[in-house]
Design an enzyme around this catalytic site. Structure first.
Site, PDB file in Angstrom:
ATOM      1  N   ARG A  41       4.590  -0.070  -5.632  1.00 43.96           N
ATOM      2  CA  ARG A  41       3.731   0.145  -4.446  1.00 43.96           C
ATOM      3  C   ARG A  41       3.638  -1.163  -3.633  1.00 43.96           C
ATOM      4  O   ARG A  41       2.581  -1.487  -3.075  1.00 43.96           O
ATOM      5  CB  ARG A  41       2.346   0.653  -4.833  1.00 43.96           C
ATOM      6  CG  ARG A  41       2.401   1.841  -5.801  1.00 43.96           C
ATOM      7  CD  ARG A  41       1.029   2.329  -6.221  1.00 43.96           C
ATOM      8  NE  ARG A  41       1.110   3.073  -7.486  1.00 43.96           N
ATOM      9  CZ  ARG A  41       0.107   3.415  -8.251  1.00 43.96           C
ATOM     10  NH1 ARG A  41      -1.115   3.128  -7.874  1.00 43.96           N
ATOM     11  NH2 ARG A  41       0.287   4.073  -9.376  1.00 43.96           N
ATOM     12  N   ASP A  69       5.491   5.845  -3.304  1.00 47.43           N
ATOM     13  CA  ASP A  69       5.343   7.282  -3.588  1.00 47.43           C
ATOM     14  C   ASP A  69       5.251   8.001  -2.253  1.00 47.43           C
ATOM     15  O   ASP A  69       4.496   7.587  -1.368  1.00 47.43           O
ATOM     16  CB  ASP A  69       4.061   7.501  -4.394  1.00 47.43           C
ATOM     17  CG  ASP A  69       4.037   6.604  -5.616  1.00 47.43           C
ATOM     18  OD1 ASP A  69       4.713   6.935  -6.597  1.00 47.43           O
ATOM     19  OD2 ASP A  69       3.368   5.550  -5.562  1.00 47.43           O
ATOM     20  N   GLU A 149       9.552   7.709  -4.715  1.00 45.62           N
ATOM     21  CA  GLU A 149       9.211   8.807  -5.636  1.00 45.62           C
ATOM     22  C   GLU A 149       8.795  10.046  -4.862  1.00 45.62           C
ATOM     23  O   GLU A 149       7.939   9.964  -3.971  1.00 45.62           O
ATOM     24  CB  GLU A 149       8.068   8.361  -6.562  1.00 45.62           C
ATOM     25  CG  GLU A 149       7.690   9.463  -7.551  1.00 45.62           C
ATOM     26  CD  GLU A 149       6.645   9.045  -8.573  1.00 45.62           C
ATOM     27  OE1 GLU A 149       6.373   7.834  -8.726  1.00 45.62           O
ATOM     28  OE2 GLU A 149       6.090   9.966  -9.214  1.00 45.62           O
ATOM     29  N   ASP A 280       3.394  -4.681 -10.465  1.00 45.27           N
ATOM     30  CA  ASP A 280       2.530  -4.958  -9.313  1.00 45.27           C
ATOM     31  C   ASP A 280       2.624  -6.434  -8.914  1.00 45.27           C
ATOM     32  O   ASP A 280       2.099  -6.827  -7.878  1.00 45.27           O
ATOM     33  CB  ASP A 280       1.067  -4.647  -9.666  1.00 45.27           C
ATOM     34  CG  ASP A 280       0.857  -3.197 -10.095  1.00 45.27           C
ATOM     35  OD1 ASP A 280       1.656  -2.332  -9.693  1.00 45.27           O
ATOM     36  OD2 ASP A 280      -0.123  -2.934 -10.838  1.00 45.27           O
TER      37      ASP A 280
END
Ligand code: G3P
Ligand code: CA
Length: 290
Positions: A41, A69, A149, A280
Site C-alpha cells: 500500500r 488493492d 490486487e 510497509d
C-alpha cells in the site's frame, strides 16, 4: 511508396514494437529472478496507506513494486483502497463500491493516520483523497512497477475487464510494469482469459491451526500464475515454513511473503530463500538486501 514497400514498412514497425514488448516482459521476468521489495500500500508505515505520499516515499526508496488493492466505485472507476468498508482509513462510512467516484473523492483518507500514529503525524496528510488507478499511472507511469490486487472480486463485478482495459491503455502489461494478485483463483483465471501475457500471483492464507498444508495443490497454481503471495504470520504465530517456500519453488513458483515489517523477520525470510517480501517499510528491507 509502392504498396509492397508500405506493407514492408508496416511489418517492420509491427515487428519492432512486438520485439520491444517481448524485451520488456523478458526484463520483468529476469528481474523477478532476484529478490523483490514490494511496498505494501506504498510505504504505508510512514504515510497513510494507498495515498500519494505513501507511494511517493516507496518510489523514492527504489522499491521494486508499488502494491495497491483495487476496487470499483459504484460508477465503474478503479480506485486504490484496501478495505471493503470506508471507515477504518477515511472519514466515510459504508462500502466503497456503493459510492460514486465523485462521492469517494470528497473523503479524507489521511486524517485517520495522524490520530492513529501521532509520532508520524503530518499536517499535509489531512484531506488526502482516494486515488484512482488512472491517477497513479499518470503520476508514476513506467518509472514504477505495480503489484495490483483485485480486491473482493465478488463485490466488484467487472473489475477484471476494467483493470485490463486500464493496464492496456497505459501499456503496463507490454511494458513489463505490472503483476496482478488475488486471493480469488476465479478472478485470476478471468484475467488470464482476458490477457495471456499478464503476470499473475495467487494469494494464499495459511491459517494458525494444525490444518496440514496441501503442498500438492501448489502444482495447479503453476498453470496460471508465476508465484504465490503468502502470509508469514497468523494470530501472532509464524505459519510459513522454509519447507513451504522450497516446495512452492520446486513447483516453479516464486514466493512473495506478506506483510513483514521487522528486520529480524525480514532476514529470516531472506535466509529461507523467499523471492520477495511485501512490507510497509520498504527502506528497512532495502537496507538488508542492497
Ligand atoms: O497483497 C498481499 C497482501 O497485501 C494481502 O493482504 O489484506 O494486505 O491485501 P492485504
Ligand atoms: Ca493487498
Amino acid at each position: 511508396m509502392s504498396y509492397f514497400l508500405r506493407c514492408l514498412a508496416g511489418l517492420l514497425v509491427f515487428s519492432t514494437a512486438a520485439h520491444a514488448d517481448t524485451q520488456a516482459l523478458d526484463q520483468q521476468r529476469a528481474d523477478l529472478e532476484r529478490f523483490q521489495v514490494i511496498a505494501h500500500r506504498g510505504a504505508s508505515g510512514q504515510a497513510p496507506e494507498s495515498t500519494l505520499p505513501a507511494l511517493v516515499r516507496a518510489h523514492r526508496s527504489d522499491a521494486d513494486y508499488l502494491e495497491l488493492d483495487i476496487q470499483l466505485s459504484a460508477d465503474g472507476h478503479l480506485v486504490a483502497f484496501h478495505d471493503r468498508e470506508l471507515q477504518r482509513t477515511s472519514n466515510g462510512e459504508g462500502q466503497v463500491n456503493d459510492f460514486t467516484l465523485e462521492a469517494l473523492q470528497q473523503l479524507d483518507t489521511g486524517r485517520w493516520f495522524n490520530a492513529a500514529y501521532p509520532d508520524k503525524a503530518d499536517d499535509s496528510f489531512v484531506g488526502l483523497p482516494i486515488l484512482t488507478l488512472e491517477e497513479v499511472f499518470e503520476r508514476f507511469g513506467h518509472s514504477a512497477r505495480y503489484y495490483l490486487e483485485t480486491k473482493a472480486p465478488g463485490q466488484n463485478p467487472g473489475l477484471e475487464s476494467a483493470l485490463v482495459d486500464m493496464l492496456e491503455r497505459f501499456e503496463m502489461i507490454s511494458g513489463g510494469r505490472v503483476i496482478v494478485q488475488s486471493f480469488s483463483r476465479e478472478s485470476l483465471l478471468t484475467l488470464r482469459e482476458l490477457e495471456a501475457d499478464l503476470p499473475l500471483v495467487q494469494l494464499l492464507w495459511l491459517p494458525a491451526d494444525d490444518t496440514p498444508l496441501n503442498l500438492e495443490a501448489l502444482g495447479e497454481i503453476t498453470d496460471y500464475a508465476l508465484g504465490v503471495g503468502v502470509n508469514f504470520r497468523a494470530d501472532d504465530q509464524t505459519v510459513l515454513t522454509e519447507n513451504f517456500i522450497e516446495s512452492a519453488q520446486t513447483h516453479g513458483l516464486k514466493v512473495h511473503v506478506y506483510t513483514v515489517n521487522e528486520q529480524e523477520d525480514m532476514q529470516q525470510l531472506i535466509d529461507w530463500g523467499a523471492d520477495g517480501l511485501f512490507t510497509d517499510y520498504p527502506e528497512r528491507l532495502l537496507e538488508l538486501v542492497n
